[in-house]
Design a protein around this motif. Sequence first.
Motif, PDB file in Angstrom:
ATOM      1  N   UNK A 135       1.157  -1.167  -0.315  1.00  0.00           N
ATOM      2  CA  UNK A 135       0.061   0.141  -0.467  1.00  0.00           C
ATOM      3  C   UNK A 135       0.567   0.975  -0.035  1.00  0.00           C
ATOM      4  N   UNK A 136       0.863   1.935  -1.080  1.00  0.00           N
ATOM      5  CA  UNK A 136       1.334   3.678  -0.902  1.00  0.00           C
ATOM      6  C   UNK A 136       2.057   4.081   0.837  1.00  0.00           C
ATOM      7  N   UNK A 137       2.847   4.630   1.191  1.00  0.00           N
ATOM      8  CA  UNK A 137       3.243   3.970   2.502  1.00  0.00           C
ATOM      9  C   UNK A 137       3.927   3.875   3.295  1.00  0.00           C
ATOM     10  N   UNK A 138       3.940   2.792   2.736  1.00  0.00           N
ATOM     11  CA  UNK A 138       4.501   1.262   3.050  1.00  0.00           C
ATOM     12  C   UNK A 138       6.525   1.621   2.745  1.00  0.00           C
ATOM     13  N   UNK A 139       6.974   1.278   3.022  1.00  0.00           N
ATOM     14  CA  UNK A 139       6.957   0.857   4.471  1.00  0.00           C
ATOM     15  C   UNK A 139       6.626   1.868   5.800  1.00  0.00           C
ATOM     16  N   UNK A 140       6.647   3.213   5.663  1.00  0.00           N
ATOM     17  CA  UNK A 140       5.817   3.983   6.789  1.00  0.00           C
ATOM     18  C   UNK A 140       4.428   3.129   6.846  1.00  0.00           C
ATOM     19  N   UNK A 141       4.016   4.482   7.361  1.00  0.00           N
ATOM     20  CA  UNK A 141       2.539   4.223   8.098  1.00  0.00           C
ATOM     21  C   UNK A 141       1.900   4.236   6.054  1.00  0.00           C
ATOM     22  N   UNK A 142       1.365   2.397   6.003  1.00  0.00           N
ATOM     23  CA  UNK A 142       0.758   2.154   4.924  1.00  0.00           C
ATOM     24  C   UNK A 142      -0.838   3.110   5.055  1.00  0.00           C
ATOM     25  N   UNK A 143      -0.921   3.758   3.976  1.00  0.00           N
ATOM     26  CA  UNK A 143      -2.886   3.598   3.596  1.00  0.00           C
ATOM     27  C   UNK A 143      -3.740   2.786   3.603  1.00  0.00           C
ATOM     28  N   UNK A 144      -4.773   2.508   4.518  1.00  0.00           N
ATOM     29  CA  UNK A 144      -5.613   0.953   4.311  1.00  0.00           C
ATOM     30  C   UNK A 144      -6.972   1.526   3.882  1.00  0.00           C
ATOM     31  N   UNK A 145      -7.943   0.509   3.274  1.00  0.00           N
ATOM     32  CA  UNK A 145      -9.410   0.958   3.005  1.00  0.00           C
ATOM     33  C   UNK A 145      -9.202   1.382   1.426  1.00  0.00           C
ATOM     34  N   UNK A 146      -8.113   1.337   0.300  1.00  0.00           N
ATOM     35  CA  UNK A 146      -8.460   1.352  -0.589  1.00  0.00           C
ATOM     36  C   UNK A 146      -9.046   0.291  -1.449  1.00  0.00           C
ATOM     37  N   UNK A 147      -9.586   0.024  -2.612  1.00  0.00           N
ATOM     38  CA  UNK A 147     -10.316  -0.765  -3.306  1.00  0.00           C
ATOM     39  C   UNK A 147      -9.027  -1.297  -4.090  1.00  0.00           C
ATOM     40  N   UNK A 148      -9.510  -2.396  -4.550  1.00  0.00           N
ATOM     41  CA  UNK A 148      -8.607  -3.304  -5.143  1.00  0.00           C
ATOM     42  C   UNK A 148      -9.258  -3.926  -6.127  1.00  0.00           C
ATOM     43  N   UNK A 189     -16.513  -5.785  -2.580  1.00  0.00           N
ATOM     44  CA  UNK A 189     -15.312  -5.552  -2.682  1.00  0.00           C
ATOM     45  C   UNK A 189     -14.319  -5.885  -1.620  1.00  0.00           C
ATOM     46  N   UNK A 190     -12.829  -5.918  -2.275  1.00  0.00           N
ATOM     47  CA  UNK A 190     -11.458  -6.163  -1.751  1.00  0.00           C
ATOM     48  C   UNK A 190     -10.933  -5.092  -1.410  1.00  0.00           C
ATOM     49  N   UNK A 191      -9.735  -4.857   0.266  1.00  0.00           N
ATOM     50  CA  UNK A 191     -10.008  -3.662   0.734  1.00  0.00           C
ATOM     51  C   UNK A 191      -8.529  -3.762   0.559  1.00  0.00           C
ATOM     52  N   UNK A 224      -4.239   2.687  -5.223  1.00  0.00           N
ATOM     53  CA  UNK A 224      -3.841   2.999  -4.018  1.00  0.00           C
ATOM     54  C   UNK A 224      -2.370   1.649  -3.322  1.00  0.00           C
ATOM     55  N   UNK A 225      -1.576   1.028  -4.489  1.00  0.00           N
ATOM     56  CA  UNK A 225      -0.883   0.036  -4.168  1.00  0.00           C
ATOM     57  C   UNK A 225       0.478   0.680  -5.342  1.00  0.00           C
ATOM     58  N   UNK A 226       1.464   0.068  -4.967  1.00  0.00           N
ATOM     59  CA  UNK A 226       2.828  -0.052  -5.742  1.00  0.00           C
ATOM     60  C   UNK A 226       3.584  -1.426  -5.216  1.00  0.00           C
TER      61      UNK A 226
END
Length: 425
Positions: free
Chosen positions: A334-347, A372-374, A408-410
Amino acid sequence: MNVLLIGGGGREHAIAWALSASPLLSKLYCAPGNAGIAEVAECIALDLNDHQAVIRFCQEMDIALVMIGPEAPLVAGLGDALGESGIRYFGPTKAAARLEGSKGFTKDLCRDANIPTAAYGRFSDRDAAKSYLASQGLPIVIKADGLAAGKGVVIATTRAEAEAAVDACFSGTFGAAGSEVVIEEFLDGEEASFFALCDGTTALALASAQDHKRVGDGDTGLNTGGMGAYSPAPIMTPEMTDCVMRDIIMPTIRTMAARGTPFRGVLFAGLMITASGPKLIEYNVRFGDPETQVLMMRLKSDLLAALLATADGVLSNFDLRWSDDAALTVVMAANGYPGPPLKGTEIKGVEAAKLVPNVEIFHAGTRRDGVRLLADGGRVLNVTGRGRTIAEARDAAYAALAKIDWPGGFYRKDIGWRALKNREL
Ligand code: AMP
Ligand code: GLY
């Protein structure tokens, strides 16, 4: 038989996937699990710190084996509590889990058993640590002694950085984990992850793997739990494997047994393959994540039978078969990792990605909201390919990744680069 798997990451999804193929399995439970694990196991909420609650669950559900995935419950003694209640479990006791729980403990064991590792000093006093630093060259490695979720290691290239790392440990950045500090020589070479099942006296090497710890392409950026892995690791030739078993794993197993704290479970050696041979960087007392995802893709034998043989102390009669195929996994974070990740975005697109031939998608940090997958964690999906070569396995994994729609991810674009270097791409 019924099995309880503890954990909820990509490692546990891969283990659950392999266990669910076992003819010995009746029902698999997982605590806490995740959205992917829920496809092969019943996910349950259990307070893992409440050992009595776990024991009661096992008794009620007639659990024949508890497989403990992560290190924290092992270091906290969940295995010991289960064992005292007569419940069979896979993993080390609290005393044997010190191999991961205290870096200083492991360094002293290496010294006592003559195991190749970086030269080191152990300090519980800031001034003593700093005067040791002054006597050493650069770069130098500073580690918090205890569990720090992979964040307690600094490779310092200047004296100021080294001193700041010592100060950070002693001023409580890592809590109790940093009340003691290990300072060690910098080792130069190629890293490999080495796994052996151990039943207290016998050890059985598993297939080799390498992971990618840095967050960015070209091995740049912050350290992470691992952004991708592949198996086999070309550097782990049969001769290298024999050498690691003889010089590192077996002396550890013998020493732990002689001290009355035999090691049972899976011993995960982080190795540096240096110009003067393999050296131990650290031990973990559990399977690697994401290395397990690629190992499970290549394992042809029944994983459950292997876990039982380990727990029962009969590994000497046991062997494992591995596919000649290679496997490679790419971590989507998730964007933000390895810091605090952004949670709850849809995949979106995971179902389409699953249809790509020779691909398995293991969930690491996901949850469902209806259909939905989050995203629900730092590392979220492990897109894993299989092929005759590492290049083929990589192509399968990246073909599947292209089907996943998740702004929301990389992920890293170069997983496997070291194995593919100088080889046909
Ligand atoms: P650890 O948590 O001990 O595995 O350390 C995390 C990472 O730091 C390792 O995977 C290595 O990449 C690096 N590292 C740790 N110790 C050393 C060392 N003595 N020399 C070079 N690199 C190291
Ligand atoms: N991938 C490294 C670990 O599991 O610690």
